[in-house]
Design an enzyme around this catalytic site. Structure first.
Site, PDB file in Angstrom:
ATOM      1  N   ILE B 622       0.963  -1.269  -0.040  1.00  0.00           N
ATOM      2  CA  ILE B 622       0.120   0.074  -0.012  1.00  0.00           C
ATOM      3  C   ILE B 622       0.900   0.983  -0.116  1.00  0.00           C
ATOM      4  O   ILE B 622       1.714   1.487   0.978  1.00  0.00           O
ATOM      5  CB  ILE B 622      -0.811   0.094   1.327  1.00  0.00           C
ATOM      6  CG1 ILE B 622      -1.971  -1.257   1.055  1.00  0.00           C
ATOM      7  CG2 ILE B 622      -1.704   1.369   1.394  1.00  0.00           C
ATOM      8  CD1 ILE B 622      -2.614  -1.281  -0.254  1.00  0.00           C
ATOM      9  N   ASN B 624       0.126   4.485  -0.129  1.00  0.00           N
ATOM     10  CA  ASN B 624      -0.622   5.619   0.895  1.00  0.00           C
ATOM     11  C   ASN B 624      -1.844   5.096   1.538  1.00  0.00           C
ATOM     12  O   ASN B 624      -3.056   4.889   0.940  1.00  0.00           O
ATOM     13  CB  ASN B 624      -0.751   6.912  -0.034  1.00  0.00           C
ATOM     14  CG  ASN B 624      -1.471   7.973   0.901  1.00  0.00           C
ATOM     15  OD1 ASN B 624      -1.691   7.824   1.835  1.00  0.00           O
ATOM     16  ND2 ASN B 624      -1.004   9.174   0.396  1.00  0.00           N
ATOM     17  N   THR B 627      -4.852   7.538   1.031  1.00  0.00           N
ATOM     18  CA  THR B 627      -5.882   7.517  -0.156  1.00  0.00           C
ATOM     19  C   THR B 627      -6.319   6.173  -0.371  1.00  0.00           C
ATOM     20  O   THR B 627      -7.418   5.938  -1.089  1.00  0.00           O
ATOM     21  CB  THR B 627      -4.979   8.029  -1.409  1.00  0.00           C
ATOM     22  OG1 THR B 627      -3.765   7.382  -1.470  1.00  0.00           O
ATOM     23  CG2 THR B 627      -4.562   9.625  -1.241  1.00  0.00           C
ATOM     24  N   GLN B 631      -9.915   4.901  -1.301  1.00  0.00           N
ATOM     25  CA  GLN B 631     -10.432   4.043  -2.487  1.00  0.00           C
ATOM     26  C   GLN B 631     -11.487   2.956  -1.800  1.00  0.00           C
ATOM     27  O   GLN B 631     -12.437   2.822  -2.657  1.00  0.00           O
ATOM     28  CB  GLN B 631      -9.277   3.819  -3.073  1.00  0.00           C
ATOM     29  CG  GLN B 631      -8.661   4.611  -3.967  1.00  0.00           C
ATOM     30  CD  GLN B 631      -9.605   4.958  -5.106  1.00  0.00           C
ATOM     31  OE1 GLN B 631     -10.479   5.725  -5.073  1.00  0.00           O
ATOM     32  NE2 GLN B 631      -9.392   4.359  -6.444  1.00  0.00           N
ATOM     33  N   GLU B 697     -11.314  -0.553  -7.051  1.00  0.00           N
ATOM     34  CA  GLU B 697     -12.616  -1.495  -7.463  1.00  0.00           C
ATOM     35  C   GLU B 697     -12.901  -2.615  -6.306  1.00  0.00           C
ATOM     36  O   GLU B 697     -13.980  -2.975  -6.124  1.00  0.00           O
ATOM     37  CB  GLU B 697     -12.447  -2.076  -8.802  1.00  0.00           C
ATOM     38  CG  GLU B 697     -12.400  -0.908  -9.743  1.00  0.00           C
ATOM     39  CD  GLU B 697     -12.260  -1.212 -11.237  1.00  0.00           C
ATOM     40  OE1 GLU B 697     -13.271  -1.596 -11.861  1.00  0.00           O
ATOM     41  OE2 GLU B 697     -11.263  -1.386 -11.502  1.00  0.00           O
TER      42      GLU B 697
END
Lengths: 326, 730
Positions: B622, B624, B627, B631, B697
């Protein structure tokens, strides 16, 4: 949006003496401007009434007086309302969104138009918008439409939460017209659609709502506004119940019940009230009384569930006042 | 040396611009002499336009031009659909573009558009998805094979395997078509200048958008520049160029003025794309110990006759999620006279996981087995049918960590066993899966004499965090502070980038940026050893080391800024490209996750509240956490919408009855509890050296099933038709 003449009213007398045909009063604009952009409302002239002295929220002994230009948020948060008329505060807080409540006036709230999607789409027929053009909702998308008070020409739901609470509280609207002032019980303000769904209220052309008065409830009355909707904010009621209940010992001394989201106008339910008065409100008694709410209901293809939901909503609302359950 | 910002919860570098309103989106652009376009759309669902009376519109105040099929614009190619706007009088669906009014102001264009009178010869559209299912066809396009059968030796059909299974559950699942409803409606400002065309337009793919517009207008792609620095949400619906952009560009050419067109909210429902309606039939056969013997999953998805994307529901989920001796997935499409169907967040996985993960819950109930235990019992370690392992798979850890964080052990298996006051309380879980994609990506790294660096790619930040991630990756590779790195994206003239979709941006950018940075450092080293003005002049290049923004050799060192300044170079730069990564023959590439949620259902009025949700995600490194979490939460919100709120009401005449944000419900804050999101953070270095997959997604996948499973646990009602509205629980 069509071109229109815009003026600012200097006084109530000035406002109500303007030629009425094609004139629309502008208060918060949260209904009117939307409908003008959709070309559903096409006033020849728009008269801004926001500078009129129709403000003030005053509680005296027998009741509450609300100026018609007070904003929904101001009324919902006013100490006299939250302490003495919590049913009104609750109904207002469950309405629309904070942004809309900051703009929309009390008078405008009572005169807001239905949310029926066909009324709002000029490409479709709608007897309320264009008399005689038909009602696509009867065979179309009607999940949110009314089951009470409908006619063969219109099944549109009355959208106001506040009006439901006011009907339960036996409020009166003060109206001012070219012919003078008159007081109208709120229950008489709204008309059934019948064969003339374009005529929604008993207001005469040019008449302006200037004030709403609400009689105080007897001491010891508890109340609740229960609103069932598809999401938890910024959504109209699928079904709502305004209930005020006063007990004497274990039995109901007085109860008022009104329903929203199910009728073509705010719907007072005297048969439910009668069935509860003088009875001990056990769940079976309340459920049996609530069954009277749907006397004469005419469900459509997608809103049959409202017949059951209305009974359950009333039952839950009444029981929550009896034993304080959530 | 600057500490690497990689893996840190760094604030968005564009955050201040967004919250102060200084980030200029496409519709915020006002070039000199700009005028406004307003689209005309069809009022019927199918037929031919007989005539359009535009006289009143043309004489309305401020109107410059009205273009229709009778007075068309020069367009050579369609956009987002298989026909070219305004070139014929055919009406293919309700709300189709049939013209544009251009006027001095937005209001003049809108009001003039209302004056156009159109007469049609109507023919009935095929608009009903349900009515089309019996005549569904096997799709020819699509990324997944429409039918896959993997049968054990000696088994001749999936039905035979099901019949031989001791425990079988089956069900039919359905969900309506859905619309993206990005907060920013599609907007185009087309500005012809210096023999070329500059287009401001929110897009997920600036380079692709420029190519599509160039093709429609018969231009050389180099003549079109798309600028899209800020995008107010895309979700797949700004991956493709739609008719509004090409019509606006052509209108601007015709009137000789810049033209801005912003779609109305209702127009976004029909001028742009939507997600298929999906019906699914699924059957699971298992042994008494829970071992899957047979999995049969068929789906029917709506597909617009105008093109082009449909939900591949089983192919993206049941095809690979569990180990089973016998597997059948089948996909058909129902072609309809409706607006274009397109990608929408987790296309295929969103719907497929609803059926599969509810069916697994039904099987767990039938077996009296814990739903997590059932999934672990059938845990796939190799991709069914290809027998290759995943590059990195920690789904079992997702289940374990998620169950622990959520308190899954407190769940009672019997429905309606838990109540608080008048509210039934239920728990449910589901698996999430999404492929790890990587698309062709080029990144340029430019080291400047002032000691800063620019990192550039023609990608987009649609709220995803790419501005920030680009700066973080650049700072990490160059060993300098983030505030010395200037990210550049959202411009088709930047190094080529396939675009921001498929949750693939970071996985594409990271390795290309790594290579570009290394190449830029090689060029820097070359200058350092060869230029007489360099303190490292004459050093052996093999002995020069780049570290923390400086070159070091033989006890001497020089920052790249000082070196470039001393040697008179304004900058040194390099561009590198990466393509799809990893050897597909040896590995499968997916991200995984697990959702655990709690719902409350009122026993009187059947109101449904989502009260808690925990999601654990295995998506590689990961970059960040802030963010990325954003998401995943956004993805989960899409799942909440799928479960509880969303669905287009398509009428028999093709009109969408709820084409606005008051009637098409999406979740509001009051509907959503605080979300507990946890990342496992296991690097997937087989997939790429940076170890990252993607997070755009996967958060959506499985949420609807987890909620529906919790509803069953709360009430004993199995709702297989979405959204779960109050009447389904009364």
């Amino acid at each position: 949006m069509r071109p229109f003449r815009f003026d600012v009213a200097r006084s109530v007398e000035d406002a109500v003496h303007r030629p009425a045909p094609g004139l629309a009063y502008l208060a918060g604009g949260t209904t009117l401007v939307d409908l003008m952009k959709l070309e559903v409302a096409n006033p020849a002239a728009v008269l801004d009434i926001n500078r009129l002295p129709l403000r003030g929220i005053r509680s005296d002994g027998p009741g509450l007086r609300i100026g018609a230009l007070e904003r929904m948020s101001a009324v919902a948060g006013h100490p006299a309302v939250t302490s003495g008329y919590p049913l009104l505060a609750e109904a207002l807080r469950h309405s629309a969104s904070p942004q809309v409540r900051n703009m929309a006036s009390i008078g405008g709230n009572l005169l807001q138009r239905t949310r029926c999607g066909y009324f709002r789409d000029v490409r479709t027929g709608c007897n309320k918008r264009v008399p005689g053009s038909g009602c696509p909702a009867i065979e179309g998308e009607n999940r949110t439409h009314a089951v009470l008070g409908t006619s063969d020409t219109c099944v549109a739901t009355h959208p106001s939460d506040l009006a439901v609470a006011l009907v339960a509280l036996d409020a009166t609207v003060l109206v001012h017209g070219a012919g003078g002032r008159r007081a109208l019980p709120i229950a008489d303000l709204y008309l059934l659609p019948g064969s003339t769904p374009d005529q929604e209220t008993a207001l005469r052309p040019g008449e302006l709502i200037t004030e709403v008065t609400v009689p105080a409830l007897p001491a010891g009355t508890r109340s609740t506004y229960l609103k069932i909707r598809d999401r938890q904010s910024y959504e109209f009621a699928l079904c709502s119940a305004a209930v005020a209940l006063r007990m004497r010992g274990r039995v109901v001394r007085e109860v008022r019940v009104a329903a929203g989201g199910v009728g073509t106008r705010p719907w007072r339910l005297p048969a439910v009230e009668d069935a509860l008065t003088g009875r001990a409100p056990r769940p079976d008694v309340v459920a049996a009384a609530a069954a009277h709410a749907v006397d004469g209901a005419r469900p459509l293809s997608q809103n049959r569930f409202k017949v059951l939901l209305l009974q359950r909503t009333i039952t839950r609302a009444v029981l929550s006042l009896v034993d304080g359950r959530g | 040396m600057a500490d690497s910002p990689l893996g840190r919860p760094v604030n968005r570098v564009d955050g201040r611009r967004k919250v102060t309103g200084t980030a200029a989106y496409a519709a915020d652009q006002h070039p000199d002499r700009m005028v406004h376009g307003h689209l005309l759309v069809s009022d019927v669902g199918h037929g031919t336009i007989r005539s359009m009376d535009t006289a009143a519109a043309r004489s309305a105040p401020g109107v410059l031009a009205v273009f229709t099929p009778f007075e068309p614009l020069a367009l050579a190619a369609g956009a987002g659909q298989n026909w070219v706007p305004l070139q014929d009088t055919l009406v293919r669906y309700h709300g189709q573009v049939i013209g544009i009014v251009v006027a001095d102001t937005f209001e003049q264009a809108r009001d003039a558009a209302a004056l156009v009178r159109t007469d049609y010869d109507e023919t009935p559209p095929a608009a009903s998805f349900a009515a089309g299912i019996p005549t569904a066809t096997v799709p020819t396009g699509g990324w997944e094979p429409p039918v896959v059968d993997i049968l054990a030796d000696g088994v001749t059909s999936i039905d035979e395997a099901l019949a031989a299974s001791p425990v079988v559950v089956s069900g039919n699942y359905s969900q309506p078509s859905k619309h993206h409803n990005a907060m920013e409606p599609h907007a185009t400002v087309a500005d012809w200048r210096d023999g070329g065309l500059v287009v401001h337009g929110g897009t997920q793919a600036p380079a692709g958008h420029a190519r599509s517009i160039a093709a429609a207008l018969r231009l050389d792609p180099a003549q079109v520049r798309v600028l899209s620095p800020y995008v107010g949400g895309g979700f797949g619906n700004k991956a493709t160029t739609w008719a509004d952009a090409v019509v606006t560009a052509a209108a601007a050419r015709a009137v000789g003025r810049p033209v801005k067109t912003v779609l109305t909210r209702p127009q976004t429902f029909t001028v742009t794309g939507h997600r298929s309606a999906v019906a699914q039939a699924i059957a699971l056969g298992a042994d008494h110990d829970g071992t899957l013997i047979a999995l049969k999953h068929d789906a029917w998805s709506s597909l617009s006759g105008s093109g082009s994307v449909f939900e591949s529901a089983p192919g993206t989920t049941s095809r690979m999620l569990y180990r089973t001796a016998n597997l059948h997935v089948g996909q058909k499409v129902v072609t309809l006279d409706v607006p274009p169907s397109t990608f929408m967040r987790a296309p295929g996985e969103e719907s497929g996981s609803f059926a599969l993960e509810c069916a697994m819950d039904e099987l767990a109930t039938a077996l009296r087995m814990d739903p997590v235990a059932l999934r672990l019992k059938n845990y796939a370690t190799v991709l069914p049918g290809r027998n290759v392992p995943w590059s990195s798979k920690h789904l079992d850890e997702c289940y374990r960590v998620g169950a622990s964080r959520f308190g899954w052990a407190r769940r009672r298996a019997t429905p309606s066993a838990v109540a608080e006051g008048d509210w039934w309380v239920g728990m449910g879980m589901a698996t999430a899966v999404y492929p790890a994609n990587r698309f062709p990506t080029s990144v340029r790294v430019r080291l400047l004499a002032d000691g800063t660096a620019a990192v550039s790619t023609a990608s987009a930040d649609l709220g995803t965090g790419m501005w920030t991630v680009l700066a973080q990756l650049g700072a990490d590779r160059l060993g300098i502070a983030m505030d010395r790195v200037r990210p550049e994206l959202g411009d088709s003239a930047l190094p080529a980038n396939f675009g921001a979709f498929g949750s693939a941006s970071t996985a594409g950018v990271a390795p290309a940026l790594r290579d570009a940075a290394a190449a830029a450092v090689r060029s820097l080293t070359e200058i350092a050893v060869s230029d007489e003005r360099s303190v490292l002049h004459g050093a052996d290049p093999a002995g020069v080391e780049y570290r923390a923004g400086a070159l070091h050799a033989g006890g001497r060192s020089v920052t790249f800024g000082a070196l470039l300044t001393a040697t008179g170079h304004p900058a040194v730069e390099a561009t590198a490209s990466g393509g799809p990564g990893g050897p597909p023959a040896e590995y499968a590439f997916h991200s995984f996750g697990a959702h655990f949620c709690e719902v409350r259902v009122n026993r009187w009025t059947a109101e449904l509240r989502l009260s808690r949700i925990t999601t654990v995600v295995d998506a590689g490194t990961i970059v960040n956490p802030k963010t990325a979490r954003n998401q995943i939460e956004g993805g989960m919100l899409f799942g909440v919408g799928q479960a509880l709120f969303e669905g287009a009401q398509v009428e028999p005449n093709g009109r969408i009855a709820n084409a606005n944000l008051a009637d098409y419900l999406i979740p509001v804050n009051a509907d959503v509890p605080p979300m507990d999101v946890h990342f496992l953070d296991h690097p997937d270095t087989v997939f790429n050296p940076a170890g990252v997959r993607g997070v755009g997604e996967i958060g959506t996948v499985g949420v609807a099933a987890a909620i529906a499973n919790a509803v069953f646990n709360a009430t004993g009602r199995r709702v297989r038709d979405l959204p779960i509205t109050v009447e389904k629980l009364l």
